[in-house]
Design a protein around this motif. Structure first.
Motif, PDB file in Angstrom:
ATOM      1  N   GLY A  76       0.641  -0.945  -0.146  1.00  0.00           N
ATOM      2  CA  GLY A  76      -0.329  -0.181  -0.191  1.00  0.00           C
ATOM      3  C   GLY A  76       1.178   0.894   0.004  1.00  0.00           C
ATOM      4  N   ASP A 163      -2.024   1.867  -7.267  1.00  0.00           N
ATOM      5  CA  ASP A 163      -2.738   2.077  -6.318  1.00  0.00           C
ATOM      6  C   ASP A 163      -1.891   2.825  -5.751  1.00  0.00           C
ATOM      7  OD1 ASP A 163      -1.014  -0.531  -4.962  1.00  0.00           O
ATOM      8  OD2 ASP A 163      -2.270   0.348  -3.721  1.00  0.00           O
ATOM      9  N   GLU A 166      -4.867   1.442  -2.166  1.00  0.00           N
ATOM     10  CA  GLU A 166      -5.701   0.760  -2.534  1.00  0.00           C
ATOM     11  C   GLU A 166      -6.208   1.719  -3.562  1.00  0.00           C
ATOM     12  OE1 GLU A 166      -5.758  -2.738  -2.628  1.00  0.00           O
ATOM     13  OE2 GLU A 166      -4.575  -3.263  -2.374  1.00  0.00           O
TER      14      GLU A 166
END
Ligand code: PRP
Ligand code: 7HP
Length: 179
Positions: A76, A163, A166
């Protein structure tokens, strides 16, 4: 009208939707020229490649199998942890198949390098790699994709599957993200 950056001050369009679509069609032609008209087992690297994979397999035409590998190393954030983790394995054996590994981006190269060894051990008839984006200025491992869509500068990009935390995967273009 929606502004080109979708009203998000953190992003700036780098590669438009039109340029992506044109390049995906060209890549598909290059790949078919090299691999021929026979079956190709396309292996999409989740999650980032899911949109590229969907467009590429349709552009490839002919007999295509779709497999996916779940892989994560960025967790992430904007920096690779350096540890490539398989989160979901292939559903079917690929021994004897002509395989095409489909990546959204080659950045440090750690993921592609790891996956070439991981899949090579499963004895495919051939294994080629395609990446929509190549960020050569940030390599930690000497590895290149057999087919690459665009060479990009050493900046963190989002959109078209890529991303940050996300978010942004659903943008139809590639954008540079600046905090
Ligand atoms: C990203 C991207 C590639 C990899 C490339 O995956 O989708 O698979 O990193 O980076 P590297 O060349 O530095 O190894 P990520 O770990 O962010 O997971 P995601 O695809 O689920 O977002
Ligand atoms: C992974 C990744 N994910 C999103 N944007 C980038 O620039 C990236 N490099 N490696």
């Amino acid at each position: 009208m929606t502004p080109p950056n979708h009203g998000d001050a953190h992003i700036r369009v780098l590669i438009s939707e039109e340029r992506i679509q044109a390049r995906v069609a060209e890549l598909a032609r290059e790949i078919r020229e090299q691999i021929g008209d026979g079956p190709i087992t396309c292996i999409g690297v989740l999650k980032g490649s899911f949109i590229f994979m969907a467009d590429l397999v349709r552009a490839l035409g002919g007999p295509v199998r779709c497999e996916f590998l779940g892989v994560s190393s960025y967790h992430g954030g904007t920096r690779s942890t350096g540890v490539v983790r398989i989160t979901e394995d292939l559903r079917h054996p690929i021994e004897g198949h002509h395989c095409l590994l489909v990546e959204d981006i080659v950045d440090t190269g750690l993921t592609l390098d790891y996956l070439k060894h991981f899949l090579g051990a499963r004895k495919p008839a051939s294994l080629q790699t395609v990446a929509l984006l190549d960020k050569p200025g940030h390599r930690e491992v000497e590895v290149i994709a057999d087919f690459a869509g665009f060479t990009i500068p050493d900046e963190f990009v989002v959109g078209y599957g890529l991303d940050l935390g996300e978010l942004y995967r659903n943008l139809p273009f590639i954008a540079v993200y600046s905090p």
